[in-house]
Design an enzyme around this catalytic site. Structure first.
Site, PDB file in Angstrom:
ATOM      1  N   ARG A   1       0.895  -1.176   0.000  1.00  0.00           N
ATOM      2  CA  ARG A   1       0.000   0.000   0.000  1.00  0.00           C
ATOM      3  C   ARG A   1       0.919   1.207   0.000  1.00  0.00           C
ATOM      4  NH1 ARG A   1      -5.324   1.351   3.522  1.00  0.00           N
ATOM      5  NH2 ARG A   1      -6.093  -0.032   1.875  1.00  0.00           N
TER       6      ARG A   1
ATOM      7  N   HIS B   1      -7.528   0.799  -6.471  1.00  0.00           N
ATOM      8  CA  HIS B   1      -7.720  -0.076  -5.298  1.00  0.00           C
ATOM      9  C   HIS B   1      -8.445  -1.355  -5.753  1.00  0.00           C
ATOM     10  CE1 HIS B   1      -7.867  -1.264  -1.246  1.00  0.00           C
ATOM     11  NE2 HIS B   1      -8.735  -0.414  -0.734  1.00  0.00           N
TER      12      HIS B   1
ATOM     13  N   GLN C   1     -10.279  -3.970  -3.332  1.00  0.00           N
ATOM     14  CA  GLN C   1     -11.540  -3.475  -2.788  1.00  0.00           C
ATOM     15  C   GLN C   1     -12.704  -3.726  -3.746  1.00  0.00           C
ATOM     16  OE1 GLN C   1     -12.305  -1.814   0.244  1.00  0.00           O
ATOM     17  NE2 GLN C   1     -14.360  -2.250  -0.482  1.00  0.00           N
TER      18      GLN C   1
ATOM     19  N   ASP D   1     -17.265   7.481  -1.582  1.00  0.00           N
ATOM     20  CA  ASP D   1     -16.037   7.318  -0.790  1.00  0.00           C
ATOM     21  C   ASP D   1     -15.723   8.675  -0.154  1.00  0.00           C
ATOM     22  OD1 ASP D   1     -13.692   6.255   0.284  1.00  0.00           O
ATOM     23  OD2 ASP D   1     -12.550   6.367  -1.582  1.00  0.00           O
TER      24      ASP D   1
ATOM     25  N   CYS E   1     -16.329   1.801   0.627  1.00  0.00           N
ATOM     26  CA  CYS E   1     -15.197   0.916   0.952  1.00  0.00           C
ATOM     27  C   CYS E   1     -14.780   1.020   2.408  1.00  0.00           C
ATOM     28  CB  CYS E   1     -14.024   1.222   0.031  1.00  0.00           C
ATOM     29  SG  CYS E   1     -13.325   2.868   0.249  1.00  0.00           S
TER      30      CYS E   1
ATOM     31  N   ARG F   1     -13.817  -8.606   1.761  1.00  0.00           N
ATOM     32  CA  ARG F   1     -12.390  -8.364   1.525  1.00  0.00           C
ATOM     33  C   ARG F   1     -11.603  -9.622   1.883  1.00  0.00           C
ATOM     34  NH1 ARG F   1     -10.172  -3.325   1.348  1.00  0.00           N
ATOM     35  NH2 ARG F   1      -8.418  -4.543   0.574  1.00  0.00           N
TER      36      ARG F   1
HETATM   37  N1   CP Z   1     -11.263  -0.127   2.412  1.00  0.00           N
HETATM   38  C1   CP Z   1     -10.004  -0.235   2.823  1.00  0.00           C
HETATM   39  O1   CP Z   1      -9.074  -0.490   2.053  1.00  0.00           O
HETATM   40  O2   CP Z   1      -9.841  -0.083   4.176  1.00  0.00           O
HETATM   41  P1   CP Z   1      -8.463   0.052   4.959  1.00  0.00           P
HETATM   42  O3   CP Z   1      -7.888   1.393   4.611  1.00  0.00           O
HETATM   43  O4   CP Z   1      -8.853  -0.046   6.393  1.00  0.00           O
HETATM   44  O5   CP Z   1      -7.539  -1.049   4.524  1.00  0.00           O
HETATM   45  N1  NVA Z   2      -9.930   6.829  -1.286  1.00  0.00           N
HETATM   46  C1  NVA Z   2      -9.527   6.359   0.008  1.00  0.00           C
HETATM   47  C2  NVA Z   2      -9.771   4.889   0.132  1.00  0.00           C
HETATM   48  C3  NVA Z   2      -9.443   4.302   1.472  1.00  0.00           C
HETATM   49  C4  NVA Z   2      -9.626   2.826   1.548  1.00  0.00           C
HETATM   50  C5  NVA Z   2      -8.068   6.692   0.250  1.00  0.00           C
HETATM   51  O1  NVA Z   2      -7.249   6.497  -0.654  1.00  0.00           O
HETATM   52  O2  NVA Z   2      -7.739   7.150   1.341  1.00  0.00           O
END
Ligand code: CP
Ligand code: NVA
Length: 315
Positions: free
Chosen positions: A110, A137, A140, A228, A274, A302
Site C-alpha cells: 500500500r 484499489h 476493494q 467514498d 469501501c 475483503r
Molecule cells: N477499504 C479499505 O481499504 O480499508 P483500509 O484502509 O482499512 O484497509
Molecule cells: N480513497 C480512500 C480509500 C481508502 C480505503 C483513500 O485512498 O484514502
C-alpha cells in the site's frame, strides 16, 4: 523467464480471469462456513508460503483481511511499516524488490505513488499485489462486485452510480465496469473528475461509463449507489491537508449520499462504501446505517476476495 502472477489492476485482466478469482473466493467462503459447522476439511493450500505486507499508509481492512486470509489458507504474513524499512530512508524500490523476493513468496504494498507499485513488480521475482495506491484499489472493488452479486445476482448489465470524488476507488470501479460489463455513471465535480486516461480507456473498450455533473442524474434508477471519502489518505497527510479539507467539503457537499438521493435510485438499490466513512460528510448515518447499506458485507468480503487473489497469485 515467466513473469510472476502480479495482481496490480483490474484492467490488466480479462473478464474470465477475474470471474475465476471471484468464483474461487465464493467457494472458499462456503468452505469456511462448512468448516465452522465442522463439515469440511481444513483449506490450507498456502502452507509454507509467506506474504510480506508493506504499508506506507494506514489500514484496518486491507491489513487484517490479508493477514487472516493467509493464516486461514495455512500461510504466514510479515508486516512491514514502510517508514521502518530502508525504503523509508531512500533504498531504491528496485533493490527492495530484489531483496524481499529472496525471503518471501509474495509482496503486498500500500503506497501513494502508483509508480512505486509498478517498479516493485518490475523488479520482484515473486507476485506483487496492489493494496491501494493513489491511482487504484483493485482488491476493494473485487470484493464489492462479489458483494453486489451475493445480494442481487449477476452485475452484468446492471447500473451502478458513483457520486463524489473521482478518486482511486472510482478509477477501479471504471476498470470493473468494463471487465464485468455493467453500466457506471459517475457524478463528480469537474476538478475532481476521474482521469481522462481511464475514461478514454473505458471508451476504447466500448465500456458503458459516463461522467455527469449532477448526482441526481447518476443515481436515477441505479441498482447500486457508491461513494467514498472526500479527502483520501495521501491528501490528508499532505502539507495542505487541513486547508484542503474545508475546500473539499464545500466542493463535494452537493454529492453527499442522503435519503433524498437514495430515493432516486431503484427502490431495492444497494449502498456501498469501501470504508472508513465520515458520517455527515459523504454519506449520512441514515443511509450507511440504513437497510440498503451492505458496507459490512463488503468489509467481510475483503477477506474472501483476498483468498481468491492470493491463490491466483500463487498459481
Ligand atoms: N477499504 C479499505 O481499504 O480499508 P483500509 O484502509 O482499512 O484497509
Ligand atoms: N480513497 C480512500 C480509500 C481508502 C480505503 C483513500 O485512498 O484514502
Amino acid at each position: 523467464m515467466n513473469l510472476p502472477n502480479h495482481f496490480l489492476d483490474l484492467h490488466e485482466f480479462d473478464g474470465a480471469t477475474l470471474r475465476g478469482i471471484l468464483s474461487n473466493a465464493s467457494l472458499r467462503k462456503e468452505k469456511r462456513r462448512g468448516m465452522s459447522r465442522g463439515s469440511a476439511d481444513a483449506d490450507r493450500p498456502l502452507g509454507g508460503k509467506t506474504l510480506a505486507m508493506i504499508f506506507e499508509k494506514p489500514s484496518t481492512r486491507t491489513r487484517v483481511s490479508f493477514e487472516m486470509a493467509m493464516r486461514q489458507l495455512g500461510g504466514d504474513t510479515l508486516y512491514l511499516n514502510g517508514n521502518d524499512t530502508q525504503l523509508g530512508r531512500g533504498e531504491t524500490v528496485a533493490d527492495t524488490a530484489r531483496v524481499l523476493s529472496r525471503y518471501v513468496d509474495a509482496i503486498m504494498i500500500r503506497t501513494s505513488q502508483h509508480g512505486v507499485l509498478t517498479e516493485l513488480a518490475a523488479n520482484a521475482t515473486v507476485p506483487v499485489i496492489n493494496g491501494l495506491t493513489d491511482q487504484s484499489h483493485p482488491c476493494q472493488v473485487l470484493a464489492d462486485v462479489m458483494t453486489f452479486e451475493e445480494h442481487r445476482g449477476p452485475i452484468k448489465g446492471r447500473s451502478v452510480a458513483w457520486t463524489g470524488d473521482g478518486n482511486n476507488v472510482a478509477t477501479t470501479w471504471i476498470h470493473a465496469a468494463v471487465r464485468f460489463g455493467f453500466g457506471l455513471k459517475l457524478a463528480c465535480p469537474q476538478e475532481r473528475a476521474p482521469s481522462a486516461d481511464v475514461l478514454a480507456w473505458a471508451k476504447s473498450q466500448g465500456g458503458d461509463v459516463v461522467v455527469v455533473e449532477r448526482p441526481d442524474d447518476a443515481v436515477k434508477n441505479a441498482d447500486c449507489v457508491v461513494t467514498d471519502v472526500w479527502l483520501s489518505m495521501s491528501e490528508e497527510a499532505g502539507e495542505n491537508g487541513a486547508a484542503l479539507r474545508g475546500r473539499r467539503h464545500n466542493l463535494l457537499a452537493p454529492y453527499q449520499v442522503n435519503d433524498r438521493l437514495m430515493g432516486l435510485a431503484k427502490s431495492d438499490a444497494l449502498f456501498m462504501h469501501c470504508l472508513p466513512a465520515h458520517r455527515g460528510d459523504e454519506v449520512t448515518a441514515s443511509v450507511i446505517d440504513g437497510p440498503q447499506s451492505v458496507v459490512w458485507d463488503e468489509a467481510e468480503n475483503r477477506l474472501h476476495a483476498q483468498k481468491g487473489i492470493l491463490t491466483w497469485c500463487f498459481g
